[in-house]
Scaffold this motif. Structure first.
Motif, short mmCIF file in Angstrom:
data_model
loop_
_atom_site.label_atom_id
_atom_site.label_comp_id
_atom_site.label_asym_id
_atom_site.label_seq_id
_atom_site.Cartn_x
_atom_site.Cartn_y
_atom_site.Cartn_z
N LYS A 95 42.37 40.09 41.77
CA LYS A 95 42.00 41.04 40.78
C LYS A 95 41.06 42.01 41.08
O LYS A 95 40.34 41.73 42.08
CB LYS A 95 41.36 40.25 39.56
N ASN A 126 31.89 36.88 36.83
CA ASN A 126 32.74 37.52 35.64
C ASN A 126 33.59 36.60 34.83
O ASN A 126 34.38 37.08 34.08
CB ASN A 126 33.87 38.33 36.49
N ASP A 127 33.59 35.15 35.10
CA ASP A 127 34.22 34.29 34.42
C ASP A 127 35.86 34.53 34.33
O ASP A 127 36.31 34.39 33.38
CB ASP A 127 33.56 34.13 33.01
N GLU A 128 35.98 34.74 35.48
CA GLU A 128 37.70 35.00 35.41
C GLU A 128 38.12 34.72 36.84
O GLU A 128 37.21 34.18 37.83
CB GLU A 128 37.87 36.47 35.25
N ALA A 129 39.30 33.97 36.95
CA ALA A 129 39.97 33.64 38.22
C ALA A 129 40.16 34.81 39.18
O ALA A 129 40.11 36.02 38.84
CB ALA A 129 41.41 33.21 37.79
N ASN A 178 45.49 36.97 40.25
CA ASN A 178 46.59 37.02 39.04
C ASN A 178 47.58 36.01 39.29
O ASN A 178 48.26 35.82 40.27
CB ASN A 178 47.26 38.39 38.96
N ARG A 179 48.06 35.31 38.20
CA ARG A 179 49.12 34.28 38.13
C ARG A 179 50.32 35.06 38.29
O ARG A 179 51.27 34.40 39.01
CB ARG A 179 49.00 33.38 37.10
N LYS A 208 41.44 29.58 38.91
CA LYS A 208 40.60 29.20 38.01
C LYS A 208 39.37 30.04 37.58
O LYS A 208 39.22 30.61 38.62
CB LYS A 208 40.12 27.77 38.13
N LYS A 209 38.70 29.92 36.63
CA LYS A 209 37.64 30.90 36.18
C LYS A 209 36.48 30.48 37.31
O LYS A 209 35.93 29.35 37.18
CB LYS A 209 37.17 31.04 34.95
N SER A 257 38.18 42.96 40.00
CA SER A 257 36.81 42.73 40.18
C SER A 257 36.41 41.97 41.50
O SER A 257 35.25 41.71 41.75
CB SER A 257 36.47 41.79 38.81
#
Length: 202
Positions: free
Chosen positions: A181, A142-145, A148-149, A137-138, A183
């Protein structure tokens, strides 16, 4: 990724129409870690259904749907951190079978696998307090998970088919794609896993 999984599922369903295809259920223990880290191996679970399509007595194509917990754990300075992602894995394997006695075979298999992160979280525990973050989930600035799925890698294993029904398998997985990820991590972090399972083929 969803289109790829759908295509693979439709392909598996198409194979079921042939009499050479047999199916099994299986479950057992997973032992997972990630590369380029000082983390420790984490013990989890794996359960699933499998398919074995025999071309002849020696060669088969094997696939299935496996729900497997992976990740790793770190304990340092009184802080315990665990990553507990759960994946749906679809292996696409070539299998070679060697007869031992009537109905009993030694099996070697190898090939790629693709996976899809279904859920899970990272937990951090210190001084009796625990906080958790969902891995797919985000989160954060960085507003990202964090993870990686999509997962792609190589799967290989050895095992036994006993009395033409009972299965014992030791499987290894090495991921080609980063789990975390860029980041959130400075180095590549591929999946490493070993699975010990028992099953029954119908």
């Amino acid at each position: 990724m969803k289109k790829t999984l759908l295509t693979l599922l439709l392909g598996l369903l198409a194979v079921t129409g042939y009499s050479q295809a047999r199916f099994d259920i299986h479950g057992g223990m997973s032992m997972a870690n990630i590369t380029n880290s000082e983390a420790d191996m984490k013990v989890g679970y794996t359960v699933g259904v499998g398919m074995d399509y025999a071309f002849n007595e020696m060669w088969s194509f094997q696939s299935g749907l496996n729900f497997t917990s992976k990740g790793c754990k770190v304990s340092e300075g009184g802080v315990d951190t665990k990553m507990n992602p759960v994946y749906l894995d679809i292996p696409l394997l070539a299998a070679v079978k060697f007869n031992i006695t009537e109905g009993n075979r030694f099996v070697v298999n190898f090939g790629p696998y693709v996976g899809f992160g279904l859920g899970g979280k990272m937990t951090v525990e210190a001084s009796g307090a625990e906080v958790g973050t969902k891995l797919f989930k985000k989160v954060g600035k960085n507003d990202e998970a964090m993870m990686n799925r999509c997962a792609v890698g190589l799967q290989y294993g050895v095992g036994f088919e006993l009395d033409d029904h009972y299965l014992i398998n030791l499987t290894g997985q090495y991921g080609f794609t980063n789990m975390i990820k860029e980041s959130f991590a400075d180095e590549s972090n591929k999946n490493l896993a070993f699975l010990l399972t028992v099953g029954y083929r119908f």
